[in-house]
Scaffold this motif. Structure first.
Motif, mmCIF file in Angstrom:
data_model
loop_
_atom_site.group_PDB
_atom_site.id
_atom_site.type_symbol
_atom_site.label_atom_id
_atom_site.label_comp_id
_atom_site.label_asym_id
_atom_site.label_seq_id
_atom_site.Cartn_x
_atom_site.Cartn_y
_atom_site.Cartn_z
ATOM 1 N N THR A 231 0.829 -1.199 0.000
ATOM 2 C CA THR A 231 0.000 0.000 0.000
ATOM 3 C C THR A 231 0.866 1.252 0.000
ATOM 4 O OG1 THR A 231 -0.147 0.108 2.424
ATOM 5 C CG2 THR A 231 -1.828 -1.184 1.279
ATOM 6 N N ASN A 232 0.238 2.367 -0.342
ATOM 7 C CA ASN A 232 0.920 3.654 -0.309
ATOM 8 C C ASN A 232 0.025 4.690 0.362
ATOM 9 O OD1 ASN A 232 1.560 6.481 -2.024
ATOM 10 N ND2 ASN A 232 3.336 5.325 -1.329
ATOM 11 N N GLN A 233 0.643 5.513 1.198
ATOM 12 C CA GLN A 233 -0.075 6.576 1.892
ATOM 13 C C GLN A 233 -0.159 7.780 0.950
ATOM 14 O OE1 GLN A 233 1.112 6.935 5.917
ATOM 15 N NE2 GLN A 233 -0.065 8.802 6.309
ATOM 16 N N ILE A 234 -1.290 7.909 0.271
ATOM 17 C CA ILE A 234 -1.465 8.915 -0.766
ATOM 18 C C ILE A 234 -1.571 10.315 -0.174
ATOM 19 C CG2 ILE A 234 -2.946 9.624 -2.688
ATOM 20 C CD1 ILE A 234 -3.722 6.608 -2.895
ATOM 21 N N THR A 235 -2.279 10.444 0.933
ATOM 22 C CA THR A 235 -2.359 11.691 1.695
ATOM 23 C C THR A 235 -2.108 11.337 3.154
ATOM 24 O OG1 THR A 235 -4.710 11.603 2.287
ATOM 25 C CG2 THR A 235 -4.151 12.454 0.083
ATOM 26 N N PRO A 236 -1.912 12.331 4.038
ATOM 27 C CA PRO A 236 -1.722 11.997 5.455
ATOM 28 C C PRO A 236 -2.871 11.191 6.054
ATOM 29 C CG PRO A 236 -1.055 14.255 5.058
ATOM 30 C CD PRO A 236 -1.688 13.769 3.784
ATOM 31 N N ALA A 237 -4.071 11.282 5.459
ATOM 32 C CA ALA A 237 -5.225 10.589 6.025
ATOM 33 C C ALA A 237 -5.657 9.364 5.229
ATOM 34 C CB ALA A 237 -6.410 11.548 6.141
ATOM 35 N N PHE A 238 -5.198 9.226 3.963
ATOM 36 C CA PHE A 238 -5.732 8.182 3.095
ATOM 37 C C PHE A 238 -4.611 7.332 2.504
ATOM 38 C CE2 PHE A 238 -7.006 6.741 -1.198
ATOM 39 C CZ PHE A 238 -8.100 5.952 -0.848
#
Length: 319
Positions: A231-238
């Protein structure tokens, strides 16, 4: 709270296992470890404190008329099954270190429904009289413990789960949320997580050992389960990515009730996962969705599984 941190600690598959009898290999077609439970950040134990996690689980699957499976002490075929299970887990991560890592203890209680339509398997082959069953009840509670360590971007855990046969079980019914047998799952997980790039590479492996169901005289064989996610953390929340699992029985079923012989199952699955962090007032909440499509099945149902997980801290220890 980082996305999905509790999921790796909880290993909870369990009750669901206890809960969602997906009708796959083994008695009732499923082992008590719930496949797909561990995905991103599987090797990360959360900080010391107390956490509450709720997993809403759905499964829909089928088996052809030429595939017999053992349910409720009977052999059935031509199966269509659905399960909706809610698993409530309490996790306590102790502030003290043990063997250089953090110790966590947990308890899970599954509550849910299962609906099965099938046909009795004829001795000469093929389906016979139609049978159906549905149930909404409480499954077997699951108790567990795990140890977690951290070293830079690497995080790893090891733990055990115990299925306690105290749930509501009805002998002879083809739909049961409880397993009515003792079970032990031993597993480990590893996560490489880079906070700067947001990439998460996680993998886990475990073995499940089963006791005999005294009502059916059926002992499910030893089960191997492998799970992984990228997985990749696309935004700080998502964050979002891919996940999958692989399951195979390494020893056959046995006992007087194993009328189908040394029954071994196998299944693989691929899917997607996404996580979102938000707050309710001042309380942080971590939400994760996982959806899997199964394939390469043998002696199990072939279907779709999904999880919606919500995790909240209800008390954090002082640093």
């Amino acid at each position: 709270m980082r996305k999905g941190t509790l999921t790796g600690a909880v290993l909870l598959a369990t009750g669901l296992a206890g809960g969602a009898q997906e009708l796959r290999a083994a008695e009732g077609g499923v082992g008590f470890y719930l496949l797909g439970t561990r995905s991103a950040q599987a090797g990360i134990l959360p900080p010391p404190g107390t956490y509450l996690q709720n997993d809403a689980y759905f499964y829909s699957g089928s088996a052809s008329a030429g595939q017999d499976l053992p349910l409720g002490g009977r052999a059935v075929a031509d199966i269509d099954a659905t399960a909706f299970i809610d698993l409530i887990t309490a996790l306590w991560v102790l502030p003290e270190t043990v063997l250089g890592g953090n110790l966590a203890v947990l308890g899970t209680l599954p509550v849910g429904a299962q609906d099965i339509d099938a046909a009795l398997a004829l001795q000469g082959g093929g389906p016979g009289a139609a049978v159906s069953d549905s149930v909404f009840t409480v499954g077997d509670p699951v108790l567990g413990a795990s140890l977690g360590w951290h070293a830079g971007k690497l995080h790893w855990t090891t733990g055990v789960l115990v299925n306690v046969p105290l749930g509501d079980y009805t002998s002879g019914d083809i739909a049961n949320v409880a397993f009515h047998r003792w079970g032990l799952d031993v597993a480990g997980a590893l996560t490489w997580f880079d906070p700067q790039s947001g990439w998460d590479l996680s993998a886990s492996a475990g073995m499940t050992f089963n006791g005999e169901n005294p009502d059916t005289d059926y002992r499910t064989g030893t089960e191997l389960h492998l799970e992984g996610a990228v997985t990749n953390q696309i935004t700080p929340a998502f964050s979002a990515g891919l996940a999958g699992y692989y399951y195979e029985q390494v020893s056959g079923d046995s006992g007087a009730g194993a009328t189908l012989g040394s029954f071994k199952g196998r299944v693989a699955a691929l899917g997607v996962t996404a996580a979102y962090n938000f707050a309710v007032g001042s309380t942080p909440v971590a939400a994760r969705l996982r959806v899997y499509r199964e394939f390469a099945t043998r002696n199990r149902l072939d279907g779709v599984a999904g999880f919606l997980t919500l995790t909240i801290p209800i008390g954090l220890s002082a640093p």
